[in-house]
Write an enzyme that holds these catalytic residues in place. Structure first.
Site, PDB file in Angstrom:
ATOM      1  N   SER A 555       0.852  -1.194   0.000  1.00 58.76           N
ATOM      2  CA  SER A 555       0.000   0.000   0.000  1.00 58.76           C
ATOM      3  C   SER A 555       0.880   1.233   0.000  1.00 58.76           C
ATOM      4  O   SER A 555       2.018   1.205   0.470  1.00 58.76           O
ATOM      5  CB  SER A 555      -0.896   0.004   1.244  1.00 58.76           C
ATOM      6  N   TYR A 568      -2.792  -0.785  10.481  1.00 56.83           N
ATOM      7  CA  TYR A 568      -2.780  -1.132   9.055  1.00 56.83           C
ATOM      8  C   TYR A 568      -1.488  -0.672   8.384  1.00 56.83           C
ATOM      9  O   TYR A 568      -0.828  -1.449   7.684  1.00 56.83           O
ATOM     10  CB  TYR A 568      -3.987  -0.483   8.371  1.00 56.83           C
TER      11      TYR A 568
END
Length: 678
Positions: A555, A568
């Site tokens: 990501s 996350y």
């Protein structure tokens, strides 16, 4: 509007081809004679419709037929130059074609056109080939069928064989067909139904005779120590051997594998006659063209260790390649095509089963089906007599036939990922599903791994049948579950080439609201999960010796400090560094490891639909339905990132153009300056 004769022919072909007892996949051919109006003269013209080269009876459609003018086809008899030049007759068939389109005429066209019958079937039934390959096949033919079926000694398919069978029908008015030595059967009839019934009568009569008169143990006694392993044990051993065997079978070119542990295979491998019969190879041309001249048989007991089995397989493979090269040298001449490869297409492991190989999964599966046919043929022949296939020299003439070479040259160019086996986690939705679809579209075999088995199987079914994709359950946070999913991949496709670590979830919370459970859950699924998948896949990747790819869907958050996202983003940073570490460690084995850093992918995302979208929208003070556009507006390009964009990046990173790239992170974020890699 389909000609009624053609409609009858298609229906008959589909019925015959649907039953493997009648003929194997893509084996045999059928025909019908009838009339149509010549569009030029307006007069009736007599035609032959016959299954074209490479087609399959069970799935045959009208466009799979070749249509030829019978007057021109029969006129070829007057210009036939003899057996030494009969290959030229296949090219001559093109000058007999009627109309446009249709399939290319096959080598068996003469058999159908020259036999004086309105309908002709040429099939490869196990029972018929058992008689055709028996040492006393001619005597058995008379004993079983009387004057209704005539024995034809082995002759390579072609124009002369067509002339021979036409002469036999003229000389034997009571005959309904013939047994072709070493090959199969041909039957005929005045109507489509009569031809079909005659074909089925030959097949069932042969099988009934074998059942009634054959010995109870045609393969002999069970070899001590070669008994069938219990199912769980043999599957575990098959998975442990699969990658090594695939690597050996792919020495000359990459192959996809198929594993079979049917009762017929296991019984054969346990028997005392298996080594000698396997060495004789197959007989029917359709069989050995797909299974090679003979299989490779492991000569160790069923309970031999995996380590000992691997060591012996490596030795046997070296000997197999030497034997195949010697076979080629014994029979090749200056006009022969170059040797196409010396690796086995069938590998037999006693107690465990059979591994078959091909350029794609369907070819690999069909090769295995053909060897099961060959086992059934051997069983029938040994039950009544002894199995005697056609001579090795004749097998070579077929295998390296100029017509076979021409057929190979007509195969379309392979797609970029053909022959590659991909394992994609979290692939029932979002990025994973789009990635699986893109890889399948480029020719890969795909395993869709997901926590939800039903969704995984449904996503796989959208891509095609099990030759294209399968769905497996995989909790990536559980080591045993991951290993089971990798083993399922090895048993389904023979190996693994490409891993996409995509499974993930997210909870959007600030530091003080993030619980230890939140932290552990996200790290278990993404950091630990990626590690477990990469570790389980690395072993077969290394054992295959064929290189490979591991892709991490990381990501932009691995380098961008977004708000309320501690757990996350931290686990994404962990994944990003795994890419670098594994690129270094696995590079020596030709395994490339790269990462992709997407921006928020909202559309189709299981993560966003599961609550993450609402949480992120609340963080930014916007409506959830506006989240995708919000992410797009903050990028340099101003465009939303969707699953297919990430799938495109996976395709490029694992394709041939970036074969020297590893340890790279590719942003797919429409340009987020704060996430630029430095």
């Amino acid at each position: 509007m389909t000609n009624p004769t053609v409609a009858e022919l298609i229906a008959r072909s589909n019925r015959l081809g649907a039953d493997p007892a009648n003929t194997n996949y893509a084996g045999g051919n059928t025909s019908a004679k009838g009339t149509e109006t010549d569009p030029v003269t307006g007069e009736p013209v007599e035609l032959l419709w016959v299954k074209g080269s490479g087609g399959d009876l069970g799935t045959l459609k009208p466009e799979g037929l070749a249509a030829l003018r019978l007057d021109r086809l029969r006129a070829l008899v007057d210009v036939y130059p003899g057996v030494e030049r009969e290959d030229e007759m296949v090219a001559a068939f093109d000058y007999c074609l009627h109309g446009k389109g249709g399939a290319a005429p096959s080598i068996d066209t003469a058999m159908h056109g020259l036999v004086d019958a309105a309908h002709v079937d040429h099939l490869h039934p196990d029972s018929g080939i058992a008689i055709a390959t028996a040492a006393d096949g001619e005597e058995l033919t008379g004993k079983i069928f009387g004057d209704k079926v005539v024995w034809v000694p082995w002759r390579r398919p072609g124009f002369q064989l067509g002339l021979d069978i036409a002469a036999i029908k003229r000389a034997h008015p009571a005959a309904i067909g013939c047994i072709l030595g070493g090959h199969g059967i041909t039957a005929w009839g005045d109507t489509s139904d009569e031809a079909e019934q005659n074909s089925l009568w030959i097949i069932t009569t042969a099988q009934a005779y074998i059942d009634e008169h054959g010995t109870a143990a045609p393969f002999g006694a069970v070899r001590p120590g070669f008994e069938v392993l219990p199912e769980a044990e043999r599957h575990a051993k098959a998975a442990a051997l699969a990658a090594t065997i695939r690597g050996l079978a792919s020495t000359d070119k990459p192959m996809v594998g198929h594993y079979t542990d049917s009762a017929a295979v296991l019984e054969f491998l346990a028997s005392e006659k298996a080594p000698a019969l396997a060495e004789l190879g197959t007989s029917c041309p359709d069989h050995f063209l797909r299974t090679k001249v003979k299989p490779m048989l492991l000569d160790l007991p069923a309970d031999a260790s995996v380590e000992a089995s691997i060591a012996r397989l490596i030795q046997l493979h070296e000997q197999y390649r030497a034997d195949y090269a010697a076979y080629y040298q014994r029979h090749a001449d200056d006009a022969s095509p170059a040797m196409r490869g010396a690796d086995p297409l069938i590998v037999l492991v006693p107690g465990v089963g059979m591994f078959s190989y091909g350029a794609n999964k369907q070819t690999a599966r069909v090769a295995g089906e053909f060897y099961v046919n060959a086992i059934n043929v051997m069983r029938g022949a040994e039950a009544l007599s002894s199995y005697r296939p056609i001579p090795e020299s004749e097998k070579f003439r077929i295998e390296y036939w100029a017509l076979e070479e021409a057929k190979l040259q007509r195969i379309p160019k392979a797609k970029t990922h053909q022959g590659r086996i991909a394992f994609v986690t979290g692939a029932a939705s979002g990025i994973g599903k789009a990635t699986a679809a893109r890889l399948a579209a480029e020719g890969a075999c795909v395993v869709i791994a997901d926590l939800d088995l039903e969704k995984a199987q449904a996503a796989a079914a959208e891509l095609g049948n099990t030759d294209v994709a399968i769905g497996v359950a995989a909790n990536v946070a559980d080591a045993d579950g991951v290993q089971a999913a990798i083993d399922a991949t090895l048993l389904a496709f023979g190996g693994i080439d490409l891993v996409v670590n995509n499974a993930g979830l997210s909870l959007s919370k600030p530091l003080l609201e993030t619980t230890e459970k939140d932290w552990d859950l996200q790290h278990d699924v993404m950091a630990k999960g990626s590690f477990l998948v990469s570790r389980a896949a690395a072993k077969p990747l290394i054992e295959q010796g064929m290189g490979g790819d591991i892709i991490y869907i990381s990501s932009k958050n691995s380098v961008f400090a977004g708000p309320n996202n501690i757990a996350y983003s931290a686990t994404k940073a962990d994944q990003a560094h795994q890419v670098r570490l594994l690129a270094v460690e696995l590079g020596a084995h030709g395994v490339r490891v790269n990462g992709i850093n997407p921006d928020g992918v909202v559309r189709g995302s299981g993560i966003f639909a599961g609550g993450w979208g609402a949480q992120r929208a609340a963080t930014y003070g916007i409506k959830e339905e506006d989240l995708g556009q919000f992410y797009a507006n903050r990028t340099i390009l101003g465009r939303e990132v969707v699953p297919s964009n990430v799938a495109d990046a996976v395709y490029v990173l694992t394709g041939p153009e970036l074969s020297r790239t590893t340890g790279l992170h590719v942003p797919v974020d429409s340009g987020v300056a704060a996430a630029f890699l430095r």
